[in-house]
Every structure is written in structure tokens, then in C-alpha cells.
Design a protein around this motif. Sequence first.
Motif, PDB file in Angstrom:
ATOM      1  N   THR A 120       0.555  -0.755  -0.507  1.00 45.25           N
ATOM      2  CA  THR A 120       0.455  -0.162  -0.163  1.00 45.25           C
ATOM      3  C   THR A 120       0.950   1.722   0.491  1.00 45.25           C
ATOM      4  OG1 THR A 120      -0.297  -0.257   2.384  1.00 45.25           O
ATOM      5  CG2 THR A 120      -1.934  -1.026   1.111  1.00 45.25           C
ATOM      6  N   PRO A 121       0.603   2.602  -0.269  1.00 45.76           N
ATOM      7  CA  PRO A 121       1.051   3.588  -0.319  1.00 45.76           C
ATOM      8  C   PRO A 121       2.011   3.679   0.775  1.00 45.76           C
ATOM      9  CG  PRO A 121      -0.805   3.982  -1.496  1.00 45.76           C
ATOM     10  CD  PRO A 121      -1.030   2.554  -1.260  1.00 45.76           C
ATOM     11  N   SER A 122       1.093   3.749   1.700  1.00 45.95           N
ATOM     12  CA  SER A 122       1.748   3.706   3.049  1.00 45.95           C
ATOM     13  C   SER A 122       2.517   3.400   3.172  1.00 45.95           C
ATOM     14  CB  SER A 122       0.248   3.953   4.098  1.00 45.95           C
ATOM     15  OG  SER A 122      -0.717   5.076   4.363  1.00 45.95           O
ATOM     16  N   MET A 123       3.162   2.597   2.975  1.00 48.81           N
ATOM     17  CA  MET A 123       4.343   1.414   3.549  1.00 48.81           C
ATOM     18  C   MET A 123       5.376   2.998   3.073  1.00 48.81           C
ATOM     19  SD  MET A 123       4.984  -1.374   4.893  1.00 48.81           S
ATOM     20  CE  MET A 123       6.558  -0.843   5.630  1.00 48.81           C
ATOM     21  N   SER A 124       5.331   3.576   1.745  1.00 44.92           N
ATOM     22  CA  SER A 124       6.631   3.547   1.299  1.00 44.92           C
ATOM     23  C   SER A 124       6.329   5.190   2.186  1.00 44.92           C
ATOM     24  CB  SER A 124       6.285   4.711  -0.357  1.00 44.92           C
ATOM     25  OG  SER A 124       6.020   3.026  -1.189  1.00 44.92           O
ATOM     26  N   ASN A 125       5.499   5.780   2.141  1.00 41.78           N
ATOM     27  CA  ASN A 125       5.561   6.823   2.623  1.00 41.78           C
ATOM     28  C   ASN A 125       5.559   7.473   4.338  1.00 41.78           C
ATOM     29  OD1 ASN A 125       4.615   8.389   0.825  1.00 41.78           O
ATOM     30  ND2 ASN A 125       2.175   8.114   1.571  1.00 41.78           N
ATOM     31  N   ILE A 126       5.755   5.249   5.404  1.00 44.22           N
ATOM     32  CA  ILE A 126       6.129   5.967   6.398  1.00 44.22           C
ATOM     33  C   ILE A 126       7.175   7.071   6.578  1.00 44.22           C
ATOM     34  CG2 ILE A 126       6.797   5.141   8.469  1.00 44.22           C
ATOM     35  CD1 ILE A 126       4.708   2.339   7.924  1.00 44.22           C
ATOM     36  N   GLY A 127       8.358   6.698   6.110  1.00 41.46           N
ATOM     37  CA  GLY A 127       9.688   7.271   6.233  1.00 41.46           C
ATOM     38  C   GLY A 127       9.485   9.018   5.850  1.00 41.46           C
ATOM     39  N   ALA A 128       8.218   9.155   4.808  1.00 40.13           N
ATOM     40  CA  ALA A 128       8.274  10.987   5.490  1.00 40.13           C
ATOM     41  C   ALA A 128       7.052  11.506   5.780  1.00 40.13           C
ATOM     42  CB  ALA A 128       7.543  11.167   4.413  1.00 40.13           C
ATOM     43  N   MET A 129       6.764  10.431   6.668  1.00 38.77           N
ATOM     44  CA  MET A 129       6.297  11.015   8.182  1.00 38.77           C
ATOM     45  C   MET A 129       6.970  10.646   9.104  1.00 38.77           C
ATOM     46  SD  MET A 129       2.636   8.031   8.183  1.00 38.77           S
ATOM     47  CE  MET A 129       2.409   7.279   6.595  1.00 38.77           C
ATOM     48  N   GLN A 130       7.466   9.845   9.239  1.00 40.61           N
ATOM     49  CA  GLN A 130       9.056  10.449  10.250  1.00 40.61           C
ATOM     50  C   GLN A 130       9.966  11.545   9.631  1.00 40.61           C
ATOM     51  OE1 GLN A 130       9.270   6.093  11.283  1.00 40.61           O
ATOM     52  NE2 GLN A 130      10.358   6.333  10.021  1.00 40.61           N
ATOM     53  N   TYR A 131      10.519  11.498   8.741  1.00 39.44           N
ATOM     54  CA  TYR A 131      10.851  12.731   8.569  1.00 39.44           C
ATOM     55  C   TYR A 131      10.698  13.781   8.949  1.00 39.44           C
ATOM     56  CZ  TYR A 131      13.722  15.336   5.742  1.00 39.44           C
ATOM     57  OH  TYR A 131      15.311  16.003   5.332  1.00 39.44           O
ATOM     58  N   ALA A 132       8.880  14.635   8.441  1.00 40.27           N
ATOM     59  CA  ALA A 132       8.451  15.815   8.407  1.00 40.27           C
ATOM     60  C   ALA A 132       8.588  16.143   9.833  1.00 40.27           C
ATOM     61  CB  ALA A 132       7.315  15.161   8.178  1.00 40.27           C
ATOM     62  N   CYS A 133       8.942  15.045  11.232  1.00 38.09           N
ATOM     63  CA  CYS A 133       8.537  15.337  12.467  1.00 38.09           C
ATOM     64  C   CYS A 133       9.865  16.242  13.040  1.00 38.09           C
ATOM     65  CB  CYS A 133       7.779  14.412  13.464  1.00 38.09           C
ATOM     66  SG  CYS A 133       6.712  14.195  12.821  1.00 38.09           S
ATOM     67  N   ILE A 134      10.927  15.932  12.480  1.00 39.94           N
ATOM     68  CA  ILE A 134      12.225  15.652  13.233  1.00 39.94           C
ATOM     69  C   ILE A 134      12.323  17.615  13.073  1.00 39.94           C
ATOM     70  CG2 ILE A 134      14.826  15.880  12.467  1.00 39.94           C
ATOM     71  CD1 ILE A 134      13.569  12.841  11.818  1.00 39.94           C
ATOM     72  N   GLY A 135      12.624  18.318  13.721  1.00 38.99           N
ATOM     73  CA  GLY A 135      13.576  19.689  13.729  1.00 38.99           C
ATOM     74  C   GLY A 135      11.874  20.525  14.279  1.00 38.99           C
ATOM     75  N   HIS A 136      11.194  20.409  14.119  1.00 38.41           N
ATOM     76  CA  HIS A 136       9.915  21.016  14.598  1.00 38.41           C
ATOM     77  C   HIS A 136       9.067  20.642  15.587  1.00 38.41           C
ATOM     78  CE1 HIS A 136       9.381  21.772  10.828  1.00 38.41           C
ATOM     79  NE2 HIS A 136      10.034  20.670  10.243  1.00 38.41           N
ATOM     80  N   HIS A 137       8.737  21.511  16.335  1.00 37.05           N
ATOM     81  CA  HIS A 137       8.093  21.285  18.044  1.00 37.05           C
ATOM     82  C   HIS A 137       7.265  20.257  18.303  1.00 37.05           C
ATOM     83  CE1 HIS A 137       6.209  22.549  21.500  1.00 37.05           C
ATOM     84  NE2 HIS A 137       7.161  23.410  21.713  1.00 37.05           N
ATOM     85  N   ILE A 138       7.099  19.611  18.958  1.00 37.29           N
ATOM     86  CA  ILE A 138       6.249  18.581  19.190  1.00 37.29           C
ATOM     87  C   ILE A 138       4.607  18.590  19.144  1.00 37.29           C
ATOM     88  CG2 ILE A 138       6.133  19.138  21.974  1.00 37.29           C
ATOM     89  CD1 ILE A 138       6.405  15.985  22.475  1.00 37.29           C
ATOM     90  N   THR A 139       4.800  19.485  20.035  1.00 38.08           N
ATOM     91  CA  THR A 139       2.762  20.234  18.924  1.00 38.08           C
ATOM     92  C   THR A 139       2.510  19.907  17.912  1.00 38.08           C
ATOM     93  OG1 THR A 139       3.494  22.184  19.003  1.00 38.08           O
ATOM     94  CG2 THR A 139       2.297  21.442  21.148  1.00 38.08           C
ATOM     95  N   ASP A 140       3.823  19.958  17.310  1.00 37.23           N
ATOM     96  CA  ASP A 140       3.550  19.886  15.274  1.00 37.23           C
ATOM     97  C   ASP A 140       3.537  18.233  14.440  1.00 37.23           C
ATOM     98  OD1 ASP A 140       3.002  22.760  15.103  1.00 37.23           O
ATOM     99  OD2 ASP A 140       5.336  23.413  14.654  1.00 37.23           O
ATOM    100  N   ALA A 141       3.601  17.805  15.959  1.00 38.61           N
ATOM    101  CA  ALA A 141       4.107  15.723  15.354  1.00 38.61           C
ATOM    102  C   ALA A 141       3.392  16.093  14.742  1.00 38.61           C
ATOM    103  CB  ALA A 141       5.368  14.839  16.390  1.00 38.61           C
ATOM    104  N   GLN A 142       2.156  15.413  15.542  1.00 34.95           N
ATOM    105  CA  GLN A 142       0.592  14.640  14.778  1.00 34.95           C
ATOM    106  C   GLN A 142       0.929  15.397  13.894  1.00 34.95           C
ATOM    107  OE1 GLN A 142       0.277  11.831  15.773  1.00 34.95           O
ATOM    108  NE2 GLN A 142      -1.592  11.623  14.688  1.00 34.95           N
ATOM    109  N   LEU A 143       0.332  17.193  13.636  1.00 38.40           N
ATOM    110  CA  LEU A 143       0.773  17.496  11.917  1.00 38.40           C
ATOM    111  C   LEU A 143       1.048  16.857  10.786  1.00 38.40           C
ATOM    112  CD1 LEU A 143      -0.560  20.841  12.394  1.00 38.40           C
ATOM    113  CD2 LEU A 143      -1.859  19.826  11.837  1.00 38.40           C
ATOM    114  N   GLY A 144       2.634  16.553  11.422  1.00 35.14           N
ATOM    115  CA  GLY A 144       3.312  15.785  10.590  1.00 35.14           C
ATOM    116  C   GLY A 144       3.152  14.684  10.210  1.00 35.14           C
ATOM    117  N   ILE A 145       2.718  14.249  10.864  1.00 28.46           N
ATOM    118  CA  ILE A 145       1.831  12.376  10.076  1.00 28.46           C
ATOM    119  C   ILE A 145       0.881  12.851   9.244  1.00 28.46           C
ATOM    120  CG2 ILE A 145       1.578  10.291  11.700  1.00 28.46           C
ATOM    121  CD1 ILE A 145       3.261  10.556  13.569  1.00 28.46           C
ATOM    122  N   VAL A 146      -0.292  13.248  10.318  1.00 24.50           N
ATOM    123  CA  VAL A 146      -1.613  13.422   9.778  1.00 24.50           C
ATOM    124  C   VAL A 146      -1.421  13.942   8.115  1.00 24.50           C
ATOM    125  CG1 VAL A 146      -3.550  14.491   9.497  1.00 24.50           C
ATOM    126  CG2 VAL A 146      -2.616  13.355  11.388  1.00 24.50           C
TER     127      VAL A 146
END
Length: 376
Positions: free
Chosen positions: A328-354
Motif C-alpha cells: 500500500t502507499p502508506s508503506m512507502s510514506n512512513i519514512g516521510a511521516m517520520q522525517y517530517a517531524c524532525i526539527g519541529h516542535h512536539i505540538t507539530d509532530a502529529q500534524l506532520g504525520i497526518v
Amino acid sequence: MDGKREIIETEITMGTVHSAAIEPYRVRLFVEDEIVRDAEITVGVNHRGIERIMEGLPVEKANSLTEKVCGICSGVHLWNSVLVAEKGLGVEIPERASYIRIIVGELERIHSHLLYLAHGNEVLGHETFSMRLFYIRETVMELLRLIGGNRVQYGVPIIGGIRPRADLDEMKTQRISEGMDFIEEKVEAFAERFTSDPMVMSRITGVCPISRKDALRLHVTGPTLRATGVEFDLRTEMPCYDPFEFDVITQDGGDVRANLLMRVLEIFESINIIRQALRDLPDGRVVDRNWEMQDTGIVKSYVEAPRGRLYHSYAIEDGRVRGSIIRTPSMSNIGAMQYACIGHHITDAQLGIVQCDPCFTCTDRAIEIIDLNAER
């Protein structure tokens, strides 16, 4: 303390059940001074062994089982699984059936994107936007029920075409057309209100961006890839979409704002495709049963699901499925979800995943092979 500052890294865990997540998964955030320094997403809670269950089932029954992979993109799983059999058996489907498959596929894309937007606004804390979007989505779900008889698993494609019950008569065609007018009007009103709200725009602009280079490096797929400026949509390579004109939507920046706008704009393109299909719907049969079951080797098929590239493959032996693999597509996109959080405030982490539109339930067939004899 002789001028030295001690830095303490803290691990914050969300899940497997969390109020900001619509399905179970585990997120580990490694935080330093409230800034995410690393992230880890773990799936596997929802594993149901569907590929193993498919092993040895008659092809038609195995195809129907693929609808249970996901409750959001159930139709595209069935469609792609049926395409595997049709490619292996050399089955040509009637043109009318192909058009109706496109209509159902684009309706599912609309409902998936509306669910994404509703969940995104829920995470943003904007309950009013979220509820309005679910209200709009109800029209799509009722249209899918009208066509297939069910709101979630509509069971439209079969080998050789579509189920006769899913054929479109004048009443269904009129209802779908009216539904497209309603959805277009309501989504336009939402988009205008959403983009003109300065508080919302300031909350999502520049948050958790993924660059074009990183998106390609991480093998991101679907609207999440196109939100970084990469103009690639697998529908442009699918022969069944050749009769239709539509734009490949892209955005720049790859941040939360770009991802949300991607789905809004793609809804309008799906409406455009559905209107073309209704206008030019060919006459004739909706299923060709003039084919014979035979053995095949491993056959692969890719389609553009709402979240990106979806892969199905299997072989047929004595009319039964062998060696089924679904990616499925999310299998490929998990790496992006993890990467998007790095360097940002903890309150933005769930937004980066979603923002990457995760669907971990339909991803949960990946396994890790562990050598029990290896030294640990």
C-alpha cells in the motif's frame, strides 16, 4: 555549573491508541527542549494476515477478500486485484464497465480526500471544519451505496467487468450528477473559508515541510509526493484513463498547507473526470464472461489509489491464488511521516504525520524476518 548546559533527551510515546489517531499505531518521539530530534513509527497492531488467508482461495473469492484490506480505499484494492487476474488471463472488459469502474474509483478518491481533510482539521482543533467536511462526505458515501449496495465495500469490479447490479441507469446517473454539483459547491465554499482564515493558515504554513529532493529520496508516493512539486500521477499511465482529460495537481513546499490544498484541488479534478464519464458513458454490456480460467505466473499491477501507488500481485494455479503480495502507499510514506517531524516542535509532530495521509491498517502486512539462531 561552570558554564556548561546539560542536554537531556526525552522519549515521548503516543499510541498505540491516541485521541489524535484514527487507528492504532505507535509513535516514538525523541525530544530535546520540546524539539523533535528523531521519530519512529511502528505498525503491526492491525495485522490480520489477509495475504496468507488468500493463499489457495478461488480467485473470485480472494479478490473479494481484498476489499477487507481497508475500509477507506476498499474499492481500489478490489479493482487492482481484479486487474491482476484480467492481465494474467488476457481478459478484455467492455468499455462501459471500464467507465463505471472509473466513476466508482473517483468517488472513492473524493471520499478518501474528504476524510483526510476532516481528520486534518480535527488534529488542528477546528471541529467545525471537520464536521462540515464529514457532512459533505455523506453525499459521496450514499452515491457509492447507490451504485454498489454498500457504503464501505461496494463490490463493483469482477473479472470481465463489473457486477450487473452496479450498472448505471438514468436514475443513478442523474443522482451522481446532482451529487457532483452539490459536492463541488460545498467544497468550494469550504476552500474559500479555509484559505481566508489567517489563524488556520499561520498554523499550517511552513509546518513540517518535505523537500522535493527528500520526497524522492524517501520514495514518497501519491498526493504527498505531488505536494512537493513532483508532477507524477500514475493515472496518466493507466490505459483506462486515456479517454479523460484532467490536470495533475501539484503544490510547492511539501508542508501541511500544501498537502491539505492538494486534496482539495484533486477533489475538483475527480469531479471533472466523473462528469466526463457520465457524459460519454458508452452503451453495451458491463461484463464479459467469455473467458476461461488458466494457470498464470506471477502477475503485477499498479494503480493510483487515493494515497498513491498501490501494488497487487499473485499467480493463479488451478483457479486458486498463489503468492499474493499487496503493498500500500502508506508503506512507502512512513519514512516521510517520520522525517517530517524532525526539527519541529512536539505540538507539530502529529500534524506532520497526518499530512502524509497515513492508513496503517491497510499497511499492516509487512513483516520482519528474524533469525532466532543469530547472536543477540
